[in-house]
Design a protein around this motif. Structure first.
Motif, PDB file in Angstrom:
ATOM      1  N   UNK A 168       0.774  -1.239   0.000  1.00 41.00           N
ATOM      2  CA  UNK A 168       0.000   0.000   0.000  1.00 41.00           C
ATOM      3  C   UNK A 168       0.806   1.291   0.000  1.00 41.00           C
ATOM      4  N   UNK A 169       2.092   1.250  -0.237  1.00 39.53           N
ATOM      5  CA  UNK A 169       2.946   2.409   0.004  1.00 39.53           C
ATOM      6  C   UNK A 169       3.090   3.331  -1.199  1.00 39.53           C
ATOM      7  N   UNK A 170       2.752   2.862  -2.390  1.00 37.55           N
ATOM      8  CA  UNK A 170       3.047   3.650  -3.581  1.00 37.55           C
ATOM      9  C   UNK A 170       4.534   3.787  -3.818  1.00 37.55           C
ATOM     10  N   UNK A 171       5.302   2.787  -3.362  1.00 42.08           N
ATOM     11  CA  UNK A 171       6.762   2.777  -3.487  1.00 42.08           C
ATOM     12  C   UNK A 171       7.161   2.190  -4.832  1.00 42.08           C
ATOM     13  N   UNK A 172       7.934   2.950  -5.595  1.00 37.08           N
ATOM     14  CA  UNK A 172       8.454   2.479  -6.875  1.00 37.08           C
ATOM     15  C   UNK A 172       9.900   2.048  -6.641  1.00 37.08           C
ATOM     16  N   UNK A 173      10.178   0.766  -6.740  1.00 41.01           N
ATOM     17  CA  UNK A 173      11.511   0.268  -6.438  1.00 41.01           C
ATOM     18  C   UNK A 173      12.504   0.769  -7.491  1.00 41.01           C
ATOM     19  N   UNK A 206       8.201  10.186 -10.461  1.00 41.51           N
ATOM     20  CA  UNK A 206       8.862   8.887 -10.282  1.00 41.51           C
ATOM     21  C   UNK A 206       9.050   8.235 -11.640  1.00 41.51           C
ATOM     22  N   UNK A 207       9.894   7.216 -11.661  1.00 46.24           N
ATOM     23  CA  UNK A 207      10.173   6.496 -12.900  1.00 46.24           C
ATOM     24  C   UNK A 207      10.068   5.003 -12.631  1.00 46.24           C
ATOM     25  N   UNK A 286      -6.370  11.367 -15.123  1.00 50.49           N
ATOM     26  CA  UNK A 286      -6.671  10.934 -13.757  1.00 50.49           C
ATOM     27  C   UNK A 286      -5.421  11.016 -12.873  1.00 50.49           C
ATOM     28  N   UNK A 287      -4.248  10.836 -13.470  1.00 54.72           N
ATOM     29  CA  UNK A 287      -3.031  10.976 -12.662  1.00 54.72           C
ATOM     30  C   UNK A 287      -2.867  12.404 -12.162  1.00 54.72           C
ATOM     31  N   UNK A 288      -3.264  13.371 -12.958  1.00 57.73           N
ATOM     32  CA  UNK A 288      -3.240  14.757 -12.472  1.00 57.73           C
ATOM     33  C   UNK A 288      -4.147  14.905 -11.253  1.00 57.73           C
ATOM     34  N   UNK A 289      -5.332  14.315 -11.320  1.00 59.00           N
ATOM     35  CA  UNK A 289      -6.260  14.395 -10.191  1.00 59.00           C
ATOM     36  C   UNK A 289      -5.711  13.685  -8.959  1.00 59.00           C
ATOM     37  N   UNK A 290      -5.127  12.497  -9.166  1.00 58.79           N
ATOM     38  CA  UNK A 290      -4.588  11.727  -8.045  1.00 58.79           C
ATOM     39  C   UNK A 290      -3.419  12.469  -7.404  1.00 58.79           C
ATOM     40  N   UNK A 291      -2.532  13.016  -8.218  1.00 60.05           N
ATOM     41  CA  UNK A 291      -1.387  13.735  -7.654  1.00 60.05           C
ATOM     42  C   UNK A 291      -1.839  14.978  -6.899  1.00 60.05           C
ATOM     43  N   UNK A 316       0.199   4.760  -7.895  1.00 66.29           N
ATOM     44  CA  UNK A 316      -1.129   4.313  -7.483  1.00 66.29           C
ATOM     45  C   UNK A 316      -1.945   5.466  -6.914  1.00 66.29           C
ATOM     46  N   UNK A 317      -3.134   5.140  -6.459  1.00 67.21           N
ATOM     47  CA  UNK A 317      -4.026   6.127  -5.833  1.00 67.21           C
ATOM     48  C   UNK A 317      -4.355   5.686  -4.411  1.00 67.21           C
TER      49      UNK A 317
END
Length: 380
Positions: A168-173, A206-207, A286-291, A316-317
């Protein structure tokens, strides 16, 4: 262009889990469904199929696979061979079937809590035994415990179920970490199944690096799970992809029972092709809205629940909120549901490391998010 969430009155006409699990006085910020309208190209493709009565079994058709390959190339610079992929119903089936082909009954499979709760169920379903190597937390960020993974691999674990980006962290390794995981897995003969369902939802700061793209070791040991379902809200149409990048792994795919692929939904394939090919502008919206909402959540918590804390996700959201400073016990989501009428996901569902936490779905309107946090704030 920003995509805005649907009005609450319209959302409450939906009958999916998010909108049927609780009474109408509860704000549902739990399950990973979004409140945004269906992307117009997907709606058009599904309407066209319905108008034609095109609702039968899947045929010999690789258009969804090729659409994903184009998306992967254009988005991540990753060259996917459609001939080394397979469609199936959803990512849970990708994970279970991949593990079944990679492990023997009783083999240990590593996960890294706090992590997506069904991981604890997928592994025994595939015949394996769960082994936990919790993420490291330095107070500023989380990371995979490479030393802990090596100890588990050296002690005989046969597979690693990687969550990337991490729910659930939204962590991009980061790529170097993935390279290290691949090298360790190759050294100890460990298979890696990388759940990458949230990859299209990687944020602008992020990438995302696909696991199978990082090295020859990764291509040898790895299998990846992909789907349009999370990014484009398509869980109900049932289509996901098992992706491999070596001939040995592709041969294992071809040896799976034919029903693994045949159970894919025909409408799911149609929606998946439309999403990956034509749904990209909608996804950017939607990514604009989530961010924007991830920033808003931080402001709302500071104003109404200053004892609660969270680190902004980078994919993620979903937001992982630490309620421990409020003294609401190990499962704050229970009190929040009971007294504030806001449904979150219980922290302990993600492992022991989730005590005092809860997961919040921020793929909603700013007004809903604001009201939800204000309700929680009134419990202080």
């Amino acid at each position: 262009m920003t995509v805005e969430a649907e009005p609450l009155a319209r959302l409450r006409q939906r009958t999916s889990e998010k909108w049927s699990a609780y009474p109408d006085d509860v704000f549902p910020l739990f399950v990973a469904e979004t409140d945004y309208p269906l992307a117009p190209p997907i709606a058009a493709a599904l309407h066209a199929a319905i108008d034609l009565g095109d609702t039968g079994y899947i045929g010999e058709d690789d258009r969804a696979k090729r659409a994903f390959a184009r998306f992967a190339r254009d988005t991540w610079g990753w060259e996917v061979d459609p001939g080394r992929t397979l469609t199936t119903t959803d990512v849970s089936v990708v994970i279970v079937e991949s593990l079944r082909m990679l492990i023997e009954p009783g083999d240990r499979v590593v996960i890294t809590p706090p992590v997506y709760p069904p991981f604890y169920e997928f592994i025994p379903e595939a015949g394996g035994v769960v082994e936990e190597v919790p993420l490291l937390d330095d107070g500023a960020t989380w990371s995979l415990d490479l030393d802990g993974l090596e100890r588990a691999f050296a002690a005989g674990a046969r597979a690693f179920l990687l969550c990337h980006p991490h729910n659930p962290l939204g962590l991009v390794h980061p790529r170097p970490t993935l390279e290290a995981v691949a090298a360790l897995a190759a050294r100890y003969g460990v298979a890696v199944v990388s759940d990458e369902i949230h990859a299209p939802l990687t944020h602008s700061d992020a990438s995302f690096t696909p696991f199978l793209s990082v090295s020859e070791d990764a291509r040898t040991v790895g299998v990846a799970a992909h789907s349009a379902s999370k990014a484009w809200n398509l869980a109900g149409v049932k289509c996901a992809l098992i992706v491999t990048a070596s001939e040995d792994r592709a041969a294992q795919l071809r040896a799976l029972p034919v029903e693994v692929e045949v159970r894919t939904s025909h409408l799911g394939r149609i929606a998946t092709e439309a999403a990956f090919d034509d749904g990209r502008p909608w996804l950017a919206g939607i990514l604009e809205s989530v961010e924007s909402n991830r920033v808003l959540l931080g402001r709302l918590l500071a104003e109404h629940l200053p004892e609660a804390h969270y680190r902004e996700p980078h994919a993620s959201y979903l937001a992982w909120v630490d309620f421990r400073g409020l003294g609401w016990g190990n499962e704050p989501a229970e009190r929040i549901l009971e007294e504030a009428r806001v449904a979150l996901v219980r922290g302990l569902d993600f492992g022991r490391e989730g005590a005092g936490f809860a997961r919040v779905n921020i793929a909603c309107s700013p007004e809903v998010l604001t009201e939800a946090v204000e309700r929680m704030g009134r419990l202080r």
